[in-house]
Design a protein around this motif. Structure first.
Motif, PDB file in Angstrom:
ATOM      1  N   ASP A 230       0.836  -1.196   0.000  1.00 56.46           N
ATOM      2  CA  ASP A 230       0.000   0.000   0.000  1.00 56.46           C
ATOM      3  C   ASP A 230       0.873   1.248   0.000  1.00 56.46           C
ATOM      4  N   ALA A 231       0.250   2.398   0.181  1.00 56.04           N
ATOM      5  CA  ALA A 231       0.972   3.670   0.133  1.00 56.04           C
ATOM      6  C   ALA A 231       1.998   3.812   1.252  1.00 56.04           C
ATOM      7  N   PHE A 232       1.867   2.999   2.307  1.00 54.04           N
ATOM      8  CA  PHE A 232       2.798   3.060   3.436  1.00 54.04           C
ATOM      9  C   PHE A 232       3.910   2.023   3.313  1.00 54.04           C
ATOM     10  N   SER A 268       0.150  -2.698  -6.753  1.00 53.12           N
ATOM     11  CA  SER A 268       0.752  -1.868  -5.696  1.00 53.12           C
ATOM     12  C   SER A 268       0.699  -0.395  -6.109  1.00 53.12           C
ATOM     13  N   GLY A 272      -1.349   3.049  -4.533  1.00 55.20           N
ATOM     14  CA  GLY A 272      -0.637   4.226  -4.041  1.00 55.20           C
ATOM     15  C   GLY A 272       0.768   3.976  -3.575  1.00 55.20           C
ATOM     16  N   ALA A 273       1.304   2.775  -3.814  1.00 47.34           N
ATOM     17  CA  ALA A 273       2.662   2.450  -3.383  1.00 47.34           C
ATOM     18  C   ALA A 273       3.701   3.090  -4.300  1.00 47.34           C
ATOM     19  N   SER A 274       4.839   3.397  -3.743  1.00 44.74           N
ATOM     20  CA  SER A 274       5.967   3.906  -4.519  1.00 44.74           C
ATOM     21  C   SER A 274       6.931   2.751  -4.763  1.00 44.74           C
TER      22      SER A 274
END
Length: 275
Positions: A230-232, A268, A272-274
């Motif tokens: 996720d984004a985190f 992913s 919002g994942a980088s």
């Protein structure tokens, strides 16, 4: 201008008159207490009747009646060997309409479909739930011999491709808590039930970016899985392809793994994942 009679009629179909009243007279106390039991069970995970009743401040007899009622509808499960209660697959089935609306499942569907078409094998999406893998979506291969994990199916994490992918990338304290919660079940001669061997397998999985279930849950079936972040940067799901050993050969593993990793990376990014 809307007809006032028609508007009133439409409103009454979805809610009764006075629906804004949320006072005690409009609630079912026994149902509310039962839901509290189910919610707390979901938070605690696998737990004994005594511990659950103590946590809720209720008598074991009362909590037991609630649990048996839920068990009859498969909303909770009971492990007779360990004497532990946990949330059952029926709870997922009731909540399936919500899951279908969540961004994870919605965004995964076209990715799973494309993965199945690229690899020719069944594509799966699973999440960790109460220390187990809960399969929430699947796109089946058209081949006659295929793996089948319908939404709502649960599996122990140590004997699942998606489970091992999640274990390999989650925080160590959470991983250790899951693996120490109960003995590692043996399903086949290949199942990793020795903790040292499993931890080493997870270390290798983390290094290469995917996990490999080599006939560890079912003889003759293999699975390749990669985590979805996720984004985190936390692993929130896993994507896999699964199929029979005769099609998922040693020579095929690397190519299938790249396809699975690419699909997991796409989901992913959508979450919002980088990456």
């Amino acid at each position: 201008m809307n007809d006032p009679v028609e508007s009133t009629d439409k409103r009454s179909r979805g809610r009764p008159r006075g629906w804004h009243d949320k006072t005690e007279q409009n609630t079912i106390k026994s149902l509310d207490r039962a839901i509290v039991v189910l919610q707390r069970l979901g938070e605690l995970g696998a737990v004994t009747l005594t511990d659950l009743a103590s946590d809720l401040g209720q008598s074991p007899a009362t909590v037991y009646r609630v649990l048996v009622t839920f068990q009859n509808r498969e909303l909770v499960d009971f492990d007779d060997r360990a004497q532990l209660w946990s949330v059952g697959p029926g709870a997922f089935l009731i909540g399936a309409t919500f899951l279908r609306r969540t961004s994870l499942v919605e965004r995964a569907r076209p990715i799973l479909r494309a993965l199945m078409q690229e690899t020719g094998e069944t594509a799966n999406l699973g999440i960790e739930r109460n220390g187990e893998v809960l399969f929430v979506s699947q796109v089946e291969t058209h081949s006659n011999i295929r793996a089948f994990f319908p939404p709502g199916t649960v599996s122990e994490m140590h004997a699942s491709g998606i489970g091992k992918a999640l274990l390999a990338f989650m925080a160590e304290d959470r991983r250790d808590a899951i693996l120490s919660a109960q003995p590692l079940t043996t399903y086949t001669a290949q199942t990793l039930t020795q903790l040292d061997a499993l931890i080493e397998d997870l270390r290798i999985s983390q290094g290469r970016g995917y996990a490999f279930d080599a006939d560890e849950k079912t003889d003759g079936m293999r699975c390749i899985a990669a985590p979805v972040f996720d984004a985190f940067g936390e692993p929130v799901a896993g994507i896999s392809v699964s199929g029979p050993t005769v099609r998922v050969t040693d020579e095929d593993i690397e190519g299938l793994a790249q396809a699975v990793k690419s699909a997991a990376r796409s989901l992913s990014i959508a979450m919002g994942a980088s990456v």
